[in-house]
Scaffold this motif. Structure first.
Motif, PDB file in Angstrom:
ATOM      1  N   ASN A 141      38.160 -45.867  20.317  1.00  0.00           N
ATOM      2  CA  ASN A 141      38.703 -45.428  19.034  1.00  0.00           C
ATOM      3  C   ASN A 141      39.955 -44.582  19.259  1.00  0.00           C
ATOM      4  O   ASN A 141      39.975 -43.698  20.110  1.00  0.00           O
ATOM      5  N   ILE A 142      40.993 -44.824  18.475  1.00  0.00           N
ATOM      6  CA  ILE A 142      42.245 -44.082  18.554  1.00  0.00           C
ATOM      7  C   ILE A 142      42.022 -42.574  18.397  1.00  0.00           C
ATOM      8  O   ILE A 142      42.776 -41.776  18.936  1.00  0.00           O
ATOM      9  N   ALA A 143      40.959 -42.175  17.705  1.00  0.00           N
ATOM     10  CA  ALA A 143      40.690 -40.753  17.468  1.00  0.00           C
ATOM     11  C   ALA A 143      39.790 -40.131  18.533  1.00  0.00           C
ATOM     12  O   ALA A 143      39.506 -38.942  18.475  1.00  0.00           O
ATOM     13  N   SER A 144      39.368 -40.920  19.534  1.00  0.00           N
ATOM     14  CA  SER A 144      38.482 -40.392  20.571  1.00  0.00           C
ATOM     15  C   SER A 144      39.251 -39.436  21.481  1.00  0.00           C
ATOM     16  O   SER A 144      40.475 -39.536  21.608  1.00  0.00           O
ATOM     17  N   PRO A 145      38.537 -38.517  22.139  1.00  0.00           N
ATOM     18  CA  PRO A 145      39.221 -37.578  23.041  1.00  0.00           C
ATOM     19  C   PRO A 145      40.040 -38.273  24.131  1.00  0.00           C
ATOM     20  O   PRO A 145      41.146 -37.856  24.439  1.00  0.00           O
ATOM     21  N   ILE A 146      39.513 -39.357  24.699  1.00  0.00           N
ATOM     22  CA  ILE A 146      40.243 -40.023  25.780  1.00  0.00           C
ATOM     23  C   ILE A 146      41.504 -40.708  25.248  1.00  0.00           C
ATOM     24  O   ILE A 146      42.571 -40.629  25.866  1.00  0.00           O
ATOM     25  N   ALA A 147      41.411 -41.364  24.095  1.00  0.00           N
ATOM     26  CA  ALA A 147      42.591 -42.020  23.525  1.00  0.00           C
ATOM     27  C   ALA A 147      43.659 -40.986  23.172  1.00  0.00           C
ATOM     28  O   ALA A 147      44.848 -41.192  23.435  1.00  0.00           O
ATOM     29  N   ARG A 148      43.233 -39.875  22.582  1.00  0.00           N
ATOM     30  CA  ARG A 148      44.204 -38.825  22.220  1.00  0.00           C
ATOM     31  C   ARG A 148      44.896 -38.278  23.466  1.00  0.00           C
ATOM     32  O   ARG A 148      46.072 -37.935  23.427  1.00  0.00           O
ATOM     33  N   ALA A 149      44.171 -38.196  24.581  1.00  0.00           N
ATOM     34  CA  ALA A 149      44.770 -37.698  25.815  1.00  0.00           C
ATOM     35  C   ALA A 149      45.744 -38.707  26.420  1.00  0.00           C
ATOM     36  O   ALA A 149      46.697 -38.328  27.111  1.00  0.00           O
ATOM     37  N   LEU A 150      45.521 -39.992  26.176  1.00  0.00           N
ATOM     38  CA  LEU A 150      46.353 -41.040  26.763  1.00  0.00           C
ATOM     39  C   LEU A 150      47.620 -41.348  25.968  1.00  0.00           C
ATOM     40  O   LEU A 150      48.642 -41.720  26.549  1.00  0.00           O
ATOM     41  N   ILE A 151      47.547 -41.225  24.648  1.00  0.00           N
ATOM     42  CA  ILE A 151      48.667 -41.605  23.777  1.00  0.00           C
ATOM     43  C   ILE A 151      49.952 -40.901  24.213  1.00  0.00           C
ATOM     44  O   ILE A 151      49.991 -39.702  24.417  1.00  0.00           O
ATOM     45  N   GLY A 152      51.018 -41.714  24.361  1.00  0.00           N
ATOM     46  CA  GLY A 152      52.328 -41.181  24.711  1.00  0.00           C
ATOM     47  C   GLY A 152      52.591 -41.078  26.202  1.00  0.00           C
ATOM     48  O   GLY A 152      53.715 -40.861  26.621  1.00  0.00           O
ATOM     49  N   LYS A 153      51.558 -41.251  27.024  1.00  0.00           N
ATOM     50  CA  LYS A 153      51.727 -41.158  28.480  1.00  0.00           C
ATOM     51  C   LYS A 153      52.140 -42.532  29.026  1.00  0.00           C
ATOM     52  O   LYS A 153      52.016 -43.551  28.371  1.00  0.00           O
ATOM     53  N   SER A 154      52.619 -42.539  30.273  1.00  0.00           N
ATOM     54  CA  SER A 154      53.094 -43.759  30.929  1.00  0.00           C
ATOM     55  C   SER A 154      52.369 -43.976  32.245  1.00  0.00           C
ATOM     56  O   SER A 154      51.678 -43.082  32.743  1.00  0.00           O
ATOM     57  N   GLU A 155      52.605 -45.141  32.832  1.00  0.00           N
ATOM     58  CA  GLU A 155      52.028 -45.475  34.137  1.00  0.00           C
ATOM     59  C   GLU A 155      52.413 -44.390  35.143  1.00  0.00           C
ATOM     60  O   GLU A 155      53.556 -43.945  35.187  1.00  0.00           O
ATOM     61  N   GLY A 156      51.424 -43.940  35.925  1.00  0.00           N
ATOM     62  CA  GLY A 156      51.654 -42.901  36.922  1.00  0.00           C
ATOM     63  C   GLY A 156      51.353 -41.500  36.416  1.00  0.00           C
ATOM     64  O   GLY A 156      51.173 -40.580  37.213  1.00  0.00           O
ATOM     65  N   ASP A 157      51.309 -41.323  35.090  1.00  0.00           N
ATOM     66  CA  ASP A 157      50.990 -40.011  34.521  1.00  0.00           C
ATOM     67  C   ASP A 157      49.497 -39.715  34.694  1.00  0.00           C
ATOM     68  O   ASP A 157      48.688 -40.621  34.898  1.00  0.00           O
ATOM     69  N   ALA A 159      46.243 -37.952  32.756  1.00  0.00           N
ATOM     70  CA  ALA A 159      45.747 -37.514  31.441  1.00  0.00           C
ATOM     71  C   ALA A 159      44.524 -36.641  31.646  1.00  0.00           C
ATOM     72  O   ALA A 159      43.617 -37.001  32.407  1.00  0.00           O
ATOM     73  N   GLU A 160      44.525 -35.499  30.997  1.00  0.00           N
ATOM     74  CA  GLU A 160      43.363 -34.610  31.008  1.00  0.00           C
ATOM     75  C   GLU A 160      42.576 -34.850  29.735  1.00  0.00           C
ATOM     76  O   GLU A 160      43.102 -34.683  28.637  1.00  0.00           O
ATOM     77  N   VAL A 161      41.321 -35.225  29.903  1.00  0.00           N
ATOM     78  CA  VAL A 161      40.468 -35.523  28.760  1.00  0.00           C
ATOM     79  C   VAL A 161      39.490 -34.371  28.575  1.00  0.00           C
ATOM     80  O   VAL A 161      38.692 -34.083  29.464  1.00  0.00           O
ATOM     81  N   HIS A 162      39.572 -33.733  27.422  1.00  0.00           N
ATOM     82  CA  HIS A 162      38.648 -32.648  27.082  1.00  0.00           C
ATOM     83  C   HIS A 162      37.508 -33.265  26.286  1.00  0.00           C
ATOM     84  O   HIS A 162      37.621 -33.468  25.085  1.00  0.00           O
ATOM     85  N   ALA A 163      36.449 -33.592  26.983  1.00  0.00           N
ATOM     86  CA  ALA A 163      35.292 -34.250  26.378  1.00  0.00           C
ATOM     87  C   ALA A 163      34.123 -33.274  26.346  1.00  0.00           C
ATOM     88  O   ALA A 163      34.158 -32.229  26.998  1.00  0.00           O
ATOM     89  N   PRO A 164      33.080 -33.608  25.589  1.00  0.00           N
ATOM     90  CA  PRO A 164      31.911 -32.724  25.519  1.00  0.00           C
ATOM     91  C   PRO A 164      31.326 -32.387  26.892  1.00  0.00           C
ATOM     92  O   PRO A 164      30.796 -31.305  27.095  1.00  0.00           O
ATOM     93  N   GLY A 165      31.437 -33.293  27.856  1.00  0.00           N
ATOM     94  CA  GLY A 165      30.887 -33.059  29.185  1.00  0.00           C
ATOM     95  C   GLY A 165      31.807 -32.250  30.093  1.00  0.00           C
ATOM     96  O   GLY A 165      31.496 -32.025  31.248  1.00  0.00           O
ATOM     97  N   GLY A 166      32.969 -31.838  29.595  1.00  0.00           N
ATOM     98  CA  GLY A 166      33.923 -31.073  30.393  1.00  0.00           C
ATOM     99  C   GLY A 166      35.256 -31.796  30.495  1.00  0.00           C
ATOM    100  O   GLY A 166      35.478 -32.825  29.871  1.00  0.00           O
TER     101      GLY A 166
END
Length: 178
Positions: A141-157, A159-166
């Protein structure tokens, strides 16, 4: 300078603040799936439940007729789902990921191959709309924590995902628009 709203979806240089959006992003595949469900509801399920109500009425006393109540409940669900799908389709911004020019950036509809920096595990996700999301199929889902962390980034970047598990860190291995 005003703070950026926490729930943003970036698509091809356009920023849609979720609280201000009147359109719902959905992939071409997702819209086709909703259209097929709507067609089934209108041509199969609705006629079936109308028949079931008619048959239950023919049995007599409706006050103690469980089949009538069940059919009426089912009818309410079907009509509600039809309205929900029609509303979503009327507000849909249908995006064909293969025609997106994201210039190598992660945008709605893109398929992203990631590597977990801690474990080295590789995963592949496609960023999709709410109704399409299915983690088992790699659709997030576009609104998920992982998608929000990825949006706008490029190959090689990274992404820090702030999820319920840390916090988890992923390296973006590749971005494609298929």
């Amino acid at each position: 300078m005003a703070a950026t709203p926490p729930c943003e979806a970036i698509f091809g240089g356009f920023v849609f603040g979720v609280s201000h959006v009147t359109t719902i992003p959905i992939t071409l595949r997702g819209s086709e799936k909703l259209k097929a469900e709507l067609h089934r509801l209108k041509t199969v399920d609705r006629p079936w439940v109308i028949n079931a109500i008619s048959d239950a009425r023919a049995q007599g006393d409706l006050s103690e007729n469980a089949e009538y109540e069940a059919a009426k409940d089912r009818q309410g669900f079907i009509e509600g789902r039809i309205q929900e799908i029609e509303g979503k389709l009327s507000a849909a911004l249908i995006i064909d990921p293969s025609s997106v020019d994201g210039e190598g950036k992660v945008v709605f509809g893109s398929t992203v191959k990631l590597e977990d920096e801690d474990s080295g595990d590789a995963v592949t996700y496609q960023i999709v709309g709410e109704d399409e999301a299915d983690l088992k199929l790699g659709l997030i889902n576009i609104a998920s924590p992982i998608a929000r962390a990825l949006i706008g980034k490029s190959e090689g970047d990274t992404a820090e995902v702030h999820a319920p598990g840390g916090v988890k860190r992923f390296e973006i291995v590749s971005v494609s628009y298929i």
